[in-house]
Design an enzyme around this catalytic site. Structure first.
Site, PDB file in Angstrom:
ATOM      1  N   PRO A 122     -88.687   3.221  18.631  1.00 27.30           N
ATOM      2  CA  PRO A 122     -88.461   3.955  17.386  1.00 27.30           C
ATOM      3  C   PRO A 122     -89.729   4.461  16.703  1.00 27.30           C
ATOM      4  CG  PRO A 122     -87.009   2.056  17.473  1.00 27.30           C
ATOM      5  CD  PRO A 122     -87.950   1.924  18.638  1.00 27.30           C
ATOM      6  N   GLY A 151     -83.616   5.286  11.531  1.00 26.34           N
ATOM      7  CA  GLY A 151     -84.156   4.783  12.778  1.00 26.34           C
ATOM      8  C   GLY A 151     -85.632   5.068  12.938  1.00 26.34           C
ATOM      9  N   CYS A 152     -85.933   6.152  13.631  1.00 30.49           N
ATOM     10  CA  CYS A 152     -87.321   6.424  13.999  1.00 30.49           C
ATOM     11  C   CYS A 152     -88.183   6.837  12.807  1.00 30.49           C
ATOM     12  CB  CYS A 152     -87.362   7.480  15.101  1.00 30.49           C
ATOM     13  SG  CYS A 152     -86.608   6.886  16.642  1.00 30.49           S
ATOM     14  N   VAL A 153     -87.599   7.476  11.796  1.00 35.80           N
ATOM     15  CA  VAL A 153     -88.392   7.813  10.606  1.00 35.80           C
ATOM     16  C   VAL A 153     -88.789   6.540   9.874  1.00 35.80           C
ATOM     17  CG1 VAL A 153     -88.410   8.991   8.380  1.00 35.80           C
ATOM     18  CG2 VAL A 153     -87.370  10.100  10.361  1.00 35.80           C
ATOM     19  N   THR A 156     -91.413   4.526  11.855  1.00 35.81           N
ATOM     20  CA  THR A 156     -92.724   5.174  11.785  1.00 35.81           C
ATOM     21  C   THR A 156     -93.341   5.006  10.404  1.00 35.81           C
ATOM     22  OG1 THR A 156     -92.060   6.769  13.473  1.00 35.81           O
ATOM     23  CG2 THR A 156     -93.941   7.368  12.082  1.00 35.81           C
TER      24      THR A 156
END
Length: 213
Positions: A122, A151-153, A156
Site C-alpha cells: 500500500p 488504502g494506499c493514500v 503513504t
C-alpha cells in the site's frame, strides 16, 4: 449543544495542530490506474472527479517547478512478490504485469521528466527508493492525491509523516469506492498525520511557489 460537541472539543484539543507547508515540495499521485476507472474491474471506484482534480494540480505543480511522482502497482506473474497483501486481496490480480487494468487511464500520460515508481504494497515508501529520492532532492513537503483514500493514500500519508516530511493530502484529488471510508480516513489523516486541504488551497500554494521561482 450538539450531540457530538464534547467529542468535537476533544478532537480540537488533542488533534488541532497544523503541519503547515514546507520550503521545497513534491507532488505524489498514487495509483491512478485503469482498474479504478473500468466498470468491469473488481476495483472499480468511479473516481473520475479525483483524477480530474489530480491533473489540474499536476499542471500547477509543473508550472511551479515541482517534481511529480506517479505510483502504480505491479506484480510478477502469480503475484509471487505480493506476499500476504496479494493473498488477502484477490482483486490485486488486476495488477499482474501485462494486465490492462494496470495501465494509465485515458487522459493521463506521465511525462518523460516525471518519475513512475512501481510498488507491491500500500505505501509508496515501503520497499521503494521514494524516501531517498525525495531527501536527495532536498524535499521537505509532499503533496498527496490518489486512490484509494482508505488504502494506499492513507498508508503513504502515515509513512510520509514517519519519514519526516510535512504532508498535505488533497481531498478533492483522492477517491474511494465508498464515501464513508473516504470521509473517515480524510478526517483521521487530518487529525493525526497530515493537513487535509482542498484543491483550491493547494493551487494557491503552488501559485505562490511559481511566483517565487
Amino acid at each position: 449543544m450538539t450531540p457530538n460537541a464534547g467529542l468535537d472539543d476533544n478532537y480540537a484539543v488533542a488533534f488541532g495542530g497544523k503541519a503547515g507547508f514546507g520550503r521545497s515540495a513534491a507532488l505524489i499521485l498514487i495509483d491512478f490506474v485503469e482498474a479504478y476507472f473500468d466498470p468491469a474491474s473488481p476495483l472499480y471506484a468511479g473516481v473520475e472527479d479525483a483524477l480530474a482534480s489530480a491533473l489540474r494540480i499536476r499542471a500547477a505543480a509543473r508550472a511551479a517547478g515541482l517534481p511529480v511522482i506517479w505510483t502504480n502497482v505491479a506484480y510478477h506473474p502469480g503475484g509471487v512478490d505480493g506476499g500476504r497483501f496479494f493473498e488477502k486481496v484477490p482483486a490485486l490480480a488486476a495488477f499482474v504485469a501485462g494486465s490492462a487494468m494496470g495501465a494509465w487511464p485515458k487522459g493521463l500520460e506521465p511525462q518523460a521528466d516525471e518519475i513512475v515508481l512501481s510498488k507491491q504494497y500500500p505505501s509508496a515508501f515501503f520497499g521503494t527508493s521514494l524516501a531517498a529520492t525525495l531527501t536527495a532532492r532536498g524535499i521537505d513537503q509532499v503533496i498527496l492525491g490518489g486512490l484509494s483514500t482508505s488504502g494506499c493514500v492513507r498508508a503513504t500519508c502515515v509513512d510520509a509523516m514517519s519519514h519526516g516530511f510535512r504532508t498535505a493530502v488533497v481531498a478533492d484529488a483522492c477517491g474511494d469506492r465508498h464515501p464513508d471510508p473516504h470521509k473517515a480516513n480524510l478526517f483521521d489523516m487530518n487529525a493525526k498525520y497530515a493537513d487535509v486541504v482542498s484543491e483550491g488551497a493547494i493551487l494557491a500554494y503552488l501559485s505562490e511557489l511559481e511566483t517565487a521561482r
